[in-house]
Design a protein around this motif. Sequence first.
Motif: not given
Length: 143
Positions: A9-26
Amino acid sequence: MTGNAPKNPINASEMAQHLLLVEDNPVFAAQLSEAVAQLAGKWAVSHYPTGQMALAAISTPEACFSLALIDVGLPDMSGVEVIRAYRNHFPDMPIVVISVIAAEHSVLNAIRAGANGYILKSHSIAQIAHDVTQVLDGIYPLS
């Protein structure tokens, strides 16, 4: 033995968290992604260079974010509008402004719209990673 053994089973601690990044400058987007890479755990980053692109993503199935870093100085709209929309859609998600603008009115507008913290881009990558770690611990920095 048959081939029907259960998969690990996939361990919850191994799952990636998801970041929303809103930034126009590369350049800043790359620095912020580098700061996120220093955080504990695995992180997936969804980067949107405009407010309209971020707003279009708000109702997609992939829009299950653990944290948002939003620039207030976007080319097509104010990041405050993006903050307000994401706060309305995700009331419990930590939202942090990442900006070069240190003016008090900008900070207050972002907080009124629903931002939990405000980090200046002039900080080092290590300091930004530290500040984001604080956010994840429920401590919201105001640069």
